[in-house]
Design a protein around this motif. Structure first.
Motif, PDB file in Angstrom:
ATOM      1  N   SER A 130       0.837  -1.210   0.000  1.00  7.60           N
ATOM      2  CA  SER A 130       0.000   0.000   0.000  1.00  7.60           C
ATOM      3  C   SER A 130       0.864   1.250   0.000  1.00  7.60           C
ATOM      4  N   ALA A 131       1.949   1.219   0.757  1.00  3.87           N
ATOM      5  CA  ALA A 131       2.859   2.374   0.796  1.00  3.87           C
ATOM      6  C   ALA A 131       3.438   2.635  -0.587  1.00  3.87           C
ATOM      7  N   LEU A 132       3.882   1.569  -1.261  1.00  3.98           N
ATOM      8  CA  LEU A 132       4.486   1.721  -2.593  1.00  3.98           C
ATOM      9  C   LEU A 132       3.486   2.250  -3.616  1.00  3.98           C
ATOM     10  N   LYS A 133       2.213   1.906  -3.431  1.00  2.00           N
ATOM     11  CA  LYS A 133       1.171   2.397  -4.348  1.00  2.00           C
ATOM     12  C   LYS A 133       1.093   3.927  -4.288  1.00  2.00           C
ATOM     13  N   TYR A 134       1.102   4.492  -3.079  1.00  2.00           N
ATOM     14  CA  TYR A 134       1.024   5.953  -2.947  1.00  2.00           C
ATOM     15  C   TYR A 134       2.330   6.623  -3.369  1.00  2.00           C
ATOM     16  N   ILE A 135       3.439   5.965  -3.104  1.00  2.00           N
ATOM     17  CA  ILE A 135       4.735   6.501  -3.550  1.00  2.00           C
ATOM     18  C   ILE A 135       4.774   6.579  -5.073  1.00  2.00           C
ATOM     19  N   ALA A 136       4.262   5.523  -5.724  1.00  2.00           N
ATOM     20  CA  ALA A 136       4.246   5.488  -7.194  1.00  2.00           C
ATOM     21  C   ALA A 136       3.433   6.650  -7.763  1.00  2.00           C
TER      22      ALA A 136
ATOM     23  N   ILE B 208       3.039   9.644  -6.383  1.00  2.00           N
ATOM     24  CA  ILE B 208       3.847  10.866  -6.242  1.00  2.00           C
ATOM     25  C   ILE B 208       4.875  10.939  -7.370  1.00  2.00           C
ATOM     26  N   ILE B 209       5.546   9.798  -7.622  1.00  2.00           N
ATOM     27  CA  ILE B 209       6.609   9.774  -8.639  1.00  2.00           C
ATOM     28  C   ILE B 209       6.042   9.982 -10.037  1.00  2.00           C
ATOM     29  N   GLU B 210       4.928   9.305 -10.332  1.00  2.00           N
ATOM     30  CA  GLU B 210       4.313   9.432 -11.665  1.00  2.00           C
ATOM     31  C   GLU B 210       3.880  10.869 -11.940  1.00  2.00           C
ATOM     32  N   ARG B 211       3.267  11.496 -10.947  1.00  2.00           N
ATOM     33  CA  ARG B 211       2.842  12.892 -11.124  1.00  2.00           C
ATOM     34  C   ARG B 211       4.062  13.816 -11.262  1.00  2.00           C
ATOM     35  N   GLY B 212       5.107  13.512 -10.498  1.00  2.00           N
ATOM     36  CA  GLY B 212       6.326  14.309 -10.583  1.00  2.00           C
ATOM     37  C   GLY B 212       6.936  14.255 -11.968  1.00  2.00           C
ATOM     38  N   ILE B 213       6.985  13.037 -12.546  1.00  2.00           N
ATOM     39  CA  ILE B 213       7.540  12.864 -13.897  1.00  2.00           C
ATOM     40  C   ILE B 213       6.689  13.619 -14.920  1.00  2.00           C
ATOM     41  N   ARG B 214       5.375  13.519 -14.773  1.00  2.00           N
ATOM     42  CA  ARG B 214       4.463  14.113 -15.748  1.00  2.00           C
ATOM     43  C   ARG B 214       4.422  15.641 -15.642  1.00  2.00           C
ATOM     44  N   GLU B 215       4.375  16.156 -14.406  1.00  2.00           N
ATOM     45  CA  GLU B 215       4.166  17.591 -14.209  1.00  2.00           C
ATOM     46  C   GLU B 215       5.461  18.391 -14.111  1.00  2.00           C
ATOM     47  N   HIS B 216       6.584  17.704 -13.823  1.00  2.00           N
ATOM     48  CA  HIS B 216       7.847  18.436 -13.644  1.00  2.00           C
ATOM     49  C   HIS B 216       8.992  17.731 -14.369  1.00  2.00           C
ATOM     50  N   PRO B 217       8.950  17.717 -15.694  1.00  2.00           N
ATOM     51  CA  PRO B 217      10.052  17.077 -16.447  1.00  2.00           C
ATOM     52  C   PRO B 217      11.395  17.763 -16.202  1.00  2.00           C
ATOM     53  N   GLU B 218      11.339  19.040 -15.772  1.00  2.00           N
ATOM     54  CA  GLU B 218      12.590  19.774 -15.524  1.00  2.00           C
ATOM     55  C   GLU B 218      13.369  19.228 -14.325  1.00  2.00           C
ATOM     56  N   LEU B 219      12.739  18.354 -13.520  1.00  2.00           N
ATOM     57  CA  LEU B 219      13.421  17.809 -12.335  1.00  2.00           C
ATOM     58  C   LEU B 219      14.276  16.578 -12.652  1.00  2.00           C
ATOM     59  N   SER B 220      14.280  16.152 -13.916  1.00  4.41           N
ATOM     60  CA  SER B 220      15.198  15.081 -14.392  1.00  4.41           C
ATOM     61  C   SER B 220      15.096  13.798 -13.566  1.00  4.41           C
ATOM     62  N   ILE B 221      13.880  13.368 -13.257  1.00 10.44           N
ATOM     63  CA  ILE B 221      13.683  12.161 -12.446  1.00 10.44           C
ATOM     64  C   ILE B 221      14.170  10.934 -13.216  1.00 10.44           C
ATOM     65  N   GLY B 222      14.989  10.128 -12.598  1.00  9.80           N
ATOM     66  CA  GLY B 222      15.465   8.872 -13.179  1.00  9.80           C
ATOM     67  C   GLY B 222      16.620   9.009 -14.154  1.00  9.80           C
ATOM     68  N   MET B 223      17.017  10.225 -14.448  1.00 10.91           N
ATOM     69  CA  MET B 223      18.076  10.440 -15.451  1.00 10.91           C
ATOM     70  C   MET B 223      19.421   9.882 -14.979  1.00 10.91           C
TER      71      MET B 223
ATOM     72  N   ALA C  30       9.535  10.820  -1.084  1.00  9.21           N
ATOM     73  CA  ALA C  30       8.962   9.603  -1.671  1.00  9.21           C
ATOM     74  C   ALA C  30      10.053   8.611  -2.068  1.00  9.21           C
ATOM     75  N   PHE C  31      11.102   9.110  -2.715  1.00  9.52           N
ATOM     76  CA  PHE C  31      12.191   8.214  -3.138  1.00  9.52           C
ATOM     77  C   PHE C  31      12.940   7.647  -1.933  1.00  9.52           C
ATOM     78  N   ASN C  32      13.110   8.457  -0.903  1.00 11.92           N
ATOM     79  CA  ASN C  32      13.766   7.953   0.307  1.00 11.92           C
ATOM     80  C   ASN C  32      12.931   6.870   0.979  1.00 11.92           C
ATOM     81  N   LEU C  33      11.612   7.067   0.992  1.00 14.60           N
ATOM     82  CA  LEU C  33      10.742   6.060   1.595  1.00 14.60           C
ATOM     83  C   LEU C  33      10.728   4.783   0.757  1.00 14.60           C
ATOM     84  N   LYS C  34      10.732   4.949  -0.563  1.00  9.16           N
ATOM     85  CA  LYS C  34      10.805   3.780  -1.444  1.00  9.16           C
ATOM     86  C   LYS C  34      12.095   3.004  -1.201  1.00  9.16           C
TER      87      LYS C  34
END
Length: 656
Positions: free
Chosen positions: A199-205, A207-222, A246-250
């Motif tokens: 359940s925790a990973l579901k909510y973390i995912a 946060i990450i998905e929205r971050g990738i979609r709404e803030h491409p300038e943050l270079s997530i996963g690069m 979120a990434f720290n909790l993951k």
């Protein structure tokens, strides 16, 4: 976890006071560039209200709260009539964790105009100081229809250990406010604390998905993909996305689940920042999760964090445990002595007693054993108590689930104590005593993987108990039979040896074929990857034959196990090989055995191959904090193989 009032919006600054360039930089989030220009302007006009306001705004958005506080402090002195400056000054002090100063600054606010904001900020300060009762008193003064009311109560419930109730409060707030990254993170954190990792990973995912979609300038996963990207900085935008949290909790969840590669990947997936920009939690997690690969760097980071205020609460205990793991007992004792004021705040009574016993091992093993025995006695009493409660509530699913969880938690504290006790006698080669210690714990630990593995090891070491060892090794191997390389190489090697010693050669050969097949598959998929499982199995079997005096066959097995050298020669494999060669040389020197010329020739040829391929292979892995390092030229397989070859010429009288 508190959501404070937003800092001064740009619209309150009159257009035209500064160049369009500065405004453009700020609107694009280039706060560092804007600060560079504004600092120069401020130096020219020391009382420039506009320059100070914009500087404070930029510093705040860069999460540089100390400098932001300095700007707003000057503004409160220059313009005491502006209430907003007083609020922003208090907020900046709170962000800088200067809690007493922040609380003092809130008293300067006009309570009638900023009453709600002042109460929220004061509650946040009390929360930061861990005065949770004081924070609760203040939160209860807020109107119940205030959007932050349930959030703040949820934070307080979380701190009280009421994770389910806290989660309900955050869910309720989310239903009213819609998606909020910080609320989503809080919900994930509650599920993590309840050990409901899926359940925790579901909510973390989310946060990450929205971050990738709404803030491409943050270079997530690069960074994970190997793309070189510049730091995104510690901007307020990054903070508001809750991506770092979120990434720290993951990473923490994957680490708990022993998915160490996934844990490390979670840390590299987060938006890139330079090391000096990293927050304390990220720095702690980097140190902990890379400690095996970069131990020196890990210890430096943890020691650095301990000097910061604040630091993650688990830093103190983890640093001490890692010192003990690497047997730096003197350093652990020094850190405990130097930070006695942290002991009661950051160490549980159990952890303090455990660390005290571990440190005592170095100078007084018997006394350490007694201390471990006292801890074990308390824990076994708790285990029996929980077992009785479990029996009484066996029809109540919720109560049963709670008691099972309690039992598992106590057991996870008991296992390290038991292993530390056993290690005292293991170090003395008193394996029968180790077996007795394990036998005493059979009542509680017979289903625990760590216990079963160590029982298998101690049975194996006693020579005459190979059959019993097989009984413990086999279930471990069968559990991972479809991914057999997930099993430790030494476990596979010991099982093969046990099969051979009990005349079950077919089973040993079948197991080795299985390992070989999986290694071939990896070799096909990742040609450059080194895999040592089959090599170590053969080395251990070769070592067994050498120990029994059959050097012709044993040495031959050792030599063949390291072919091809470019893939099989490593620090661990060289360790096993050189032990056999040194044992062989010792027996030749004592005139206890004679080697045939072809075998001597084969040995020298082998050592020449090791000399050729071992230039970049460390002969030993040095302890990370050793002051007296080996000469870099001597700590190689090449250097040691030359030495052993020279000994061969000398002892055997062989001519090149």
């Amino acid at each position: 976890m508190y959501r404070l009032c937003s800092i001064m919006p740009l619209t309150t600054i009159k257009d035209g006071e500064y160049t369009a360039t500065v405004y453009k930089m700020i609107k694009e989030g280039r706060y560092g560039d804007a600060i560079h220009i504004l600092s120069k302007e401020h130096q020219k006009h020391t009382k420039s209200r506009a320059a100070l306001s914009l500087l404070g705004y930029c510093y705040y958005h860069m999460q540089d709260f100390t400098n932001a506080a300095e700007c707003y402090e000057q503004l409160t002195q220059l313009h005491p009539e502006v209430e907003d400056y007083k609020l922003y000054y208090a907020q900046s002090l709170y962000g800088a964790c200067a809690f007493p100063e922040a609380m003092k600054a809130t008293f300067l606010l006009d309570s009638t105009a900023s009453h709600t904001k002042m109460i929220k900020l004061q509650a946040a300060i009390k929360y930061g100081e861990e005065d949770f009762s004081g924070a609760k008193t203040l939160v209860e003064q807020l109107p119940q229809d205030d959007p932050d009311y349930d959030v703040d109560l949820g934070c307080l419930l979380y701190k009280e250990g009421e994770y389910e109730e806290a989660c309900k409060k955050f869910m309720s707030s989310m239903n009213v406010l819609g998606y909020q990254p910080d609320l989503t993170y809080n919900i994930a954190l509650c599920y993590y604390s309840l050990k409901q990792y899926a359940s925790a990973l579901k909510y973390i995912a989310e946060i990450i998905e929205r971050g990738i979609r709404e803030h491409p300038e943050l270079s997530i996963g690069m960074t994970t993909e190997g793309i070189d990207v510049r730091s995104v900085g510690n901007t307020l935008v990054l903070h508001e996305t809750a991506l770092i949290e979120a990434f720290n909790l993951k990473a923490a969840i994957e680490y708990q689940l022993k998915n160490y590669a996934a844990a490390q990947e979670a840390l590299t997936d987060m938006p890139p920042r330079s090391e000096e920009e990293l927050d304390p939690v990220t720095l702690h997690n980097q140190a902990l999760m890379n400690i095996d690969a970069k131990p020196t760097e890990g210890f430096e980071k943890l020691a650095f964090l301990l000097q910061q205020n604040p630091f993650p609460p688990i830093t103190f205990g983890n640093l001490l445990l890692l010192y003990c793991k690497y047997e730096y007992f003197d350093l652990a004792a020094d850190v405990l002595a130097e930070n006695a004021h942290l002991t009661y705040t950051f160490l549980t009574p159990y952890l303090y007693e455990f660390l005290d016993a571990m440190i005592t091992c170095q100078t007084a093993p018997e006394e350490a054993f007694r201390k471990f025995d006292e801890i074990a006695g308390k824990l076994t009493e708790q285990l029996r108590k929980v077992t009785k409660q479990e029996a009484r509530h066996n029809r109540d699913d919720e109560s049963l689930k709670k008691h099972v969880q309690d039992y598992d938690e106590v057991l996870e504290r008991y296992i390290p104590v038991l292993m530390a006790q056993a290690k005292i006698y293991w170090n003395r080669d008193n394996y029968s005593m180790v077996e007795k210690i394990f036998h005493k714990s059979l009542e509680f630990c017979n289903e625990h993987d760590t216990w079963k593995l160590n029982v298998a090891h101690v049975l194996f070491m006693q020579d005459n108990k190979y059959k019993e060892a097989i009984g413990f090794y086999e279930p471990i191997v069968k559990k991972h039979y479809d991914n057999i390389l997930n099993v430790s190489a030494i476990v596979l090697a010991n099982l093969c040896v046990s099969y051979i010693m009990t005349s079950q050669n077919e089973e040993a050969e079948e197991l080795m074929r299985k390992i070989e097949k999986e290694e071939e598959q990896i070799s096909y998929e990742e040609p450059d990857k080194k895999v040592f499982h089959l090599c170590i199995v053969n080395l251990v079997i070769g070592t067994l034959y050498c120990a029994k005096g059959n050097y012709d066959f044993g040495i031959s097995r050792v030599i063949k196990s390291l072919e091809p050298y470019n893939k099989k020669l490593g620090t661990d494999t060289w360790f096993y090989a050189k032990r056999c060669f040194l044992s062989l040389l010792e027996n030749i020197a004592k005139h206890m055995i004679m080697l045939r010329d072809p075998v001597v020739q084969e040995c020298i040829q082998f050592l020449e191959h090791c000399e050729l391929y071992g230039k970049d292979v460390p002969a030993i892995i040095e302890q990370p904090l050793e002051e007296d390092r080996m000469h870099i030229g001597k700590n190689t397989v090449t250097y040691e193989s030359r030495l052993i070859k020279a000994l061969f010429y000398e002892v055997t009288g062989w001519n090149e």
